[in-house]
Scaffold this active site. Structure first.
Site, PDB file in Angstrom:
ATOM      1  N   GLY A 120       0.814  -1.206   0.000  1.00  0.00           N
ATOM      2  CA  GLY A 120       0.000   0.000   0.000  1.00  0.00           C
ATOM      3  C   GLY A 120       0.848   1.256   0.000  1.00  0.00           C
ATOM      4  O   GLY A 120       0.999   1.908   1.039  1.00  0.00           O
ATOM      5  N   SER A 154      -1.663  -4.262  -6.102  1.00  0.00           N
ATOM      6  CA  SER A 154      -1.704  -5.611  -6.663  1.00  0.00           C
ATOM      7  C   SER A 154      -2.068  -6.633  -5.592  1.00  0.00           C
ATOM      8  O   SER A 154      -1.540  -6.594  -4.479  1.00  0.00           O
ATOM      9  CB  SER A 154      -0.351  -5.974  -7.278  1.00  0.00           C
ATOM     10  OG  SER A 154       0.005  -5.064  -8.288  1.00  0.00           O
ATOM     11  N   GLU A 238      12.776  -3.379  -6.288  1.00  0.00           N
ATOM     12  CA  GLU A 238      11.727  -3.624  -7.275  1.00  0.00           C
ATOM     13  C   GLU A 238      12.186  -3.257  -8.678  1.00  0.00           C
ATOM     14  O   GLU A 238      11.688  -3.800  -9.669  1.00  0.00           O
ATOM     15  CB  GLU A 238      10.494  -2.810  -6.880  1.00  0.00           C
ATOM     16  CG  GLU A 238       9.228  -3.133  -7.639  1.00  0.00           C
ATOM     17  CD  GLU A 238       8.045  -2.319  -7.146  1.00  0.00           C
ATOM     18  OE1 GLU A 238       6.915  -2.633  -7.534  1.00  0.00           O
ATOM     19  OE2 GLU A 238       8.254  -1.356  -6.377  1.00  0.00           O
TER      20      GLU A 238
END
Length: 362
Positions: A120, A154, A238
Site C-alpha cells: 500500500g 496488486s 523492485e
C-alpha cells in the site's frame, strides 16, 4: 565472462525442467485465471523447492546465490508457465527494516505462500510523488488508526496483509513524517474497489480505502518516520531486472512472434530482438556484480529504464506482427504501456539518474 551453468546449477535446472513438464500445464500464465490461482502456484513452487531459493534459511529460504532465481525465471518462461509471484521487494523491505520479532512472525508465511501480501504505497494523488501521500496513521493507545486511500494495489483483494505507508507526523518535512505498518486486510474498515485493466484483466489491481483501520503499534516497521527509508529500499529492489524475471519472457515472446512472420520481419520486431538480448546480457552482468558483493543503489533507475524500453519495444513489435487480431499479443502491447509508470515513472527515474548518478543540479 562465463555465463554457463555450474554443475550444481545445471542439476537444479534439469530438476526444475522435469517438475515443470509434469506440473506447468495445469496453470495459466496470464489473465484472470492466473491471478485466481497465483497463491496455489506460489505454494506449489515452494513445496517443490523452486521459490525463495535465495532468501534466508531461518525464514524458509535456501540461501542459494541469486543466479538460482534467474534459472527459475528462465525455465518458467521457457515452459510457458506462470512467473514467480513478485514478493522479493517486500521480503527485502521487511528483512532490512523490520525487527527480529516482525521478521520471525511474517517472513515465513510470506515466503512459503501461506499468507498473501500486497503493498500500500501509491495513492490517487501521490503516485510518482510518493512523499506527498496523505493517508494518515494516528496513535490511539496501543494501536494506530489508519485513514486514507491507496491505488494500484496488486493482489489486494486476496491479501491477508498489506505493507502500508502512512503519515504519522505533519509537522516535519514530508519525507520524514512517513511510517510503515503491517496491516491486516481482514477488517470491515477496509474496502476493496477492483480496477479493470485495459487488457481485460479484472483481478490484478485494486483501490483500497482505509476508514478507521486498526493496526497494533507493535506492527510498525522500524521507528516512527522510518517509512521513507523502507520505501526507498523496496523500490530500489523492485527496479532491478534480475529480481523481476522479465528478460527471459521478453526473449521468448520475440521468438514466438518471429515464428509467425512469413517473409521480411517488421522493423519493430528486429529492434525488439536486439533490445531483449541487450537486457538479457545486462541482467547477467548485474548478477555477476551481485555475486561480487556490489550494491547498485540508484543504478536501479537505469535498470528500470532499460526494462521499460524493452517491454515497450516488444509491445510495439506485437502490434506490428498481428495488429489487433491476436488477443494475447494485443494484451502484451496494452500491458506494456504501464511499464513507464509502475515502480516509478520514467521521468522520476531520469531525475534520479541526473541528480544521484550524474550529479546534475547539485
Amino acid at each position: 565472462m562465463d555465463f554457463r551453468d555450474s554443475p550444481e546449477e545445471a542439476a537444479f535446472r534439469d530438476r526444475l525442467r522435469a517438475w515443470l513438464a509434469d506440473n506447468a500445464a495445469s496453470f495459466k500464465a496470464s489473465g484472470d485465471d492466473y491471478w485466481a490461482r497465483q497463491g496455489e502456484w506460489h505454494q506449489a513452487l515452494y513445496a517443490a523447492g523452486f521459490f525463495g531459493t535465495s532468501w534466508p534459511k531461518e525464514f524458509g529460504g535456501q540461501e542459494l546465490p541469486p543466479v538460482y532465481d534467474v534459472i527459475v525465471d528462465e525455465e518458467l518462461a521457457r515452459a510457458g508457465a506462470p512467473p514467480r509471484p513478485s514478493l522479493g521487494y517486500l521480503v527485502v523491505g521487511l528483512g532490512h527494516h523490520g525487527s527480529k520479532e516482525l521478521q520471525q512472525r511474517f517472513l515465513p508465511g510470506m515466503i512459503n505462500g501461506t499468507e498473501r501480501w500486497c503493498q500500500g504505497f501509491s495513492e490517487p494523488g501521490a503516485g510518482s510523488d510518493l512523499a506527498s501521500l496523505t493517508t494518515t496513521a494516528t496513535r490511539d493507545g496501543d494501536n494506530y488508526i489508519i485513514n486514507g486511500h491507496k491505488i494500484w494495489t496488486s493482489y489486494s483483494d486476496v491479501a491477508d496483509w498489506c505493507l502500508v505507508l502512512a503519515r504519522t507526523d505533519r509537522d516535519v518535512p514530508r519525507h520524514k513524517g512517513i511510517s510503515a505498518f503491517i496491516v491486516s486486510m481482514h477488517q470491515d474498515s477496509i474496502e476493496q474497489r477492483p480496477l479493470q485493466m485495459i487488457n481485460g484483466v479484472t483481478t490484478e489491481f485494486g483501490q483500497v480505502a482505509f476508514d478507521g483501520a486498526v493496526v497494533p503499534a507493535s506492527q510498525m516497521v522500524g521507528e516512527p518516520g522510518d517509512g521513507w527509508r523502507l520505501a526507498m529500499t523496496v523500490v530500489s529492489h523492485e527496479r532491478e531486472p534480475s529480481t523481476l524475471g522479465y528478460s527471459a519472457r521478453y526473449g521468448k515472446l520475440v521468438r514466438e512472434m518471429a515464428s509467425r512472420v512469413d517473409g521480411r520481419a517488421p522493423e519493430e520486431l528486429a529492434w525488439a530482438a536486439v533490445q531483449a538480448e541487450m537486457l538479457r546480457l545486462h541482467v547477467r552482468r548485474r548478477l555477476s556484480e551481485q555475486l561480487d558483493g556490489i550494491k547498485h543503489g540508484p543504478q536501479g533507475s537505469l535498470d528500470k529504464l532499460l526494462m521499460t524500453w524493452v517491454e515497450q519495444s516488444v509491445g510495439h513489435a506485437a502490434l506490428a506482427v498481428t495488429g489487433t487480431k491476436d488477443p494475447e499479443l494485443l494484451s502484451a502491447y496494452l500491458y506494456s504501456r504501464a511499464q513507464s509508470v509502475m515502480g516509478g515513472t520514467s521521468q522520476i527515474q531520469k531525475n534520479i539518474i541526473a541528480s544521484r548518478i550524474l550529479g546534475l543540479g547539485v
